[in-house]
Design a protein around this motif. Structure first.
Motif, PDB file in Angstrom:
ATOM      1  N   ARG A 121     -72.799 -56.805 -24.694  1.00 50.00           N
ATOM      2  CA  ARG A 121     -72.699 -58.265 -24.667  1.00 50.00           C
ATOM      3  C   ARG A 121     -72.964 -58.836 -23.278  1.00 50.00           C
ATOM      4  O   ARG A 121     -73.827 -59.677 -23.112  1.00 50.00           O
ATOM      5  N   HIS A 122     -72.224 -58.382 -22.286  1.00 48.58           N
ATOM      6  CA  HIS A 122     -72.396 -58.977 -20.950  1.00 48.58           C
ATOM      7  C   HIS A 122     -73.775 -58.649 -20.373  1.00 48.58           C
ATOM      8  O   HIS A 122     -74.561 -59.536 -20.049  1.00 48.58           O
ATOM      9  N   TYR A 123     -74.059 -57.368 -20.235  1.00 51.03           N
ATOM     10  CA  TYR A 123     -75.351 -56.966 -19.644  1.00 51.03           C
ATOM     11  C   TYR A 123     -76.521 -57.439 -20.506  1.00 51.03           C
ATOM     12  O   TYR A 123     -77.488 -58.028 -19.999  1.00 51.03           O
ATOM     13  N   ASN A 154     -78.162 -55.608 -11.351  1.00 50.04           N
ATOM     14  CA  ASN A 154     -76.912 -55.026 -10.858  1.00 50.04           C
ATOM     15  C   ASN A 154     -76.296 -54.082 -11.889  1.00 50.04           C
ATOM     16  O   ASN A 154     -75.818 -52.997 -11.547  1.00 50.04           O
ATOM     17  N   HIS A 155     -76.319 -54.510 -13.147  1.00 55.20           N
ATOM     18  CA  HIS A 155     -75.727 -53.657 -14.183  1.00 55.20           C
ATOM     19  C   HIS A 155     -76.547 -52.387 -14.404  1.00 55.20           C
ATOM     20  O   HIS A 155     -75.983 -51.313 -14.616  1.00 55.20           O
ATOM     21  N   GLU A 156     -77.863 -52.491 -14.325  1.00 53.17           N
ATOM     22  CA  GLU A 156     -78.690 -51.285 -14.516  1.00 53.17           C
ATOM     23  C   GLU A 156     -78.416 -50.266 -13.406  1.00 53.17           C
ATOM     24  O   GLU A 156     -78.361 -49.053 -13.661  1.00 53.17           O
ATOM     25  N   LEU A 157     -78.236 -50.768 -12.189  1.00 57.74           N
ATOM     26  CA  LEU A 157     -77.874 -49.845 -11.105  1.00 57.74           C
ATOM     27  C   LEU A 157     -76.494 -49.227 -11.371  1.00 57.74           C
ATOM     28  O   LEU A 157     -76.295 -48.020 -11.219  1.00 57.74           O
ATOM     29  N   PHE A 158     -75.572 -50.084 -11.794  1.00 55.03           N
ATOM     30  CA  PHE A 158     -74.200 -49.636 -12.072  1.00 55.03           C
ATOM     31  C   PHE A 158     -74.180 -48.543 -13.146  1.00 55.03           C
ATOM     32  O   PHE A 158     -73.584 -47.481 -12.953  1.00 55.03           O
ATOM     33  N   LEU A 160     -77.176 -48.730  -2.707  1.00 55.43           N
ATOM     34  CA  LEU A 160     -77.145 -47.326  -3.154  1.00 55.43           C
ATOM     35  C   LEU A 160     -76.155 -47.140  -4.286  1.00 55.43           C
ATOM     36  O   LEU A 160     -76.380 -46.347  -5.184  1.00 55.43           O
ATOM     37  N   LEU A 161     -75.053 -47.855  -4.187  1.00 48.45           N
ATOM     38  CA  LEU A 161     -74.088 -47.878  -5.284  1.00 48.45           C
ATOM     39  C   LEU A 161     -73.396 -49.225  -5.276  1.00 48.45           C
ATOM     40  O   LEU A 161     -73.232 -49.847  -4.221  1.00 48.45           O
ATOM     41  N   GLY A 162     -73.025 -49.673  -6.444  1.00 43.87           N
ATOM     42  CA  GLY A 162     -72.322 -50.941  -6.566  1.00 43.87           C
ATOM     43  C   GLY A 162     -71.225 -50.839  -7.599  1.00 43.87           C
ATOM     44  O   GLY A 162     -71.369 -50.109  -8.594  1.00 43.87           O
TER      45      GLY A 162
END
Ligand code: MN3
Length: 258
Positions: free
Chosen positions: A79-81, A130-134, A215-217
């Motif tokens: 839902r969010h992403y 941001n979510h894809e990196l997460f 690099l990370l989030g």
């Protein structure tokens, strides 16, 4: 609609070229920016996707239990992403821009977009990226100790892994409201911590306090942890270390610096 994933992993040379290409087009206007984005997306795809896709998780919703619970992962991803991706596509469609290049390039070049679509890309494009990196830095069981060059740099720049964790946790707890905490690589390969409000991303040069390669989030919006941890953000940060994939972070660092 699912689109074709961008060729990944990008070679360091290609990645740098993409970013450099986007940056070099500053002031070139929308047409120039779009043309440039197409040029640097070679090799040419005969049928380039017209929208950004909702990327699947590389693991099951329940795979990060008990640290990140399945219900939160399902809602967060589904839902969010997915909402950020869909809203981004809608805004770009309305602006007649379609899918102007890799998501990372779009997000990094947000300040050079037409004013009418800039806020949507900042919020929805930032949210998507941001979510894809997460998702990509999480793994069942975690890989808990940075080694190699990244481990060495954490030692130099933070005084070791535990000191880094303490500083990162403090930064995460210091985010007022919704936002992210990041470990980034700067121009000189130096590491630094930063936080961003809302869905701002360290790639957004000119918008963020300090820009760099993330690099990370860690997502510290309440939607990322409220179901399981309620207001106990510190417990959520502690759980993050149990599912963090340092191998991927190390790979991101190698890509950012070579
Ligand atoms: Mn989130």
């Amino acid at each position: 609609m699912q689109d074709q994933p961008d060729p990944t992993p990008l070679s360091p040379t290609r990645r740098r070229f993409l970013l450099g290409g986007a940056l070099a087009l500053a002031g070139g206007g929308v047409a120039g920016w779009l043309r440039g984005a197409e040029e640097v997306s070679a090799p040419a795809d005969p049928a380039p996707p017209s929208e950004y896709g909702v990327e699947p998780l590389g693991y099951a919703f329940q795979a990060l239990e008990p640290h990140f619970d399945a219900r939160t992962m399902e809602i967060h991803h589904g839902r969010h992403y997915a909402g950020y991706v869909n809203n981004l596509n809608a805004a770009l469609r309305e602006a007649g821009l379609g899918r102007p290049g890799p998501l990372e390039t779009l997000v990094a070049g947000v300040t050079r977009l037409p004013e009418g679509v800039r806020t949507a890309v900042r919020r929805q494009g930032g949210g998507a990226f941001n979510h894809e990196l997460f998702w990509s830095i999480l793994t069942p069981g975690g890989a808990n100790h940075p080694v190699g060059y990244l481990g060495q740099k954490l030692e130099e720049d933070f005084g070791g892994y535990e000191a880094f964790q303490a500083a990162f946790t403090q930064a995460a707890l210091g985010v007022f409201g919704s936002g992210w905490v990041w470990l980034c690589a700067g121009e000189d390969e130096g590491l630094f911590l930063t936080t961003t409000p809302n869905q701002d991303c360290p790639l957004m040069d000119g918008l963020v306090e300090r820009s760099g390669r993330p690099l990370l989030g860690l997502d510290v919006w309440e939607h990322a942890y409220y179901l399981k941890y309620q207001n106990r953000r510190a417990d959520y940060v502690a759980a993050f270390w149990k599912v963090l994939n340092w191998d991927q972070v190390e790979a991101n660092y190698a890509q950012a610096t070579h």
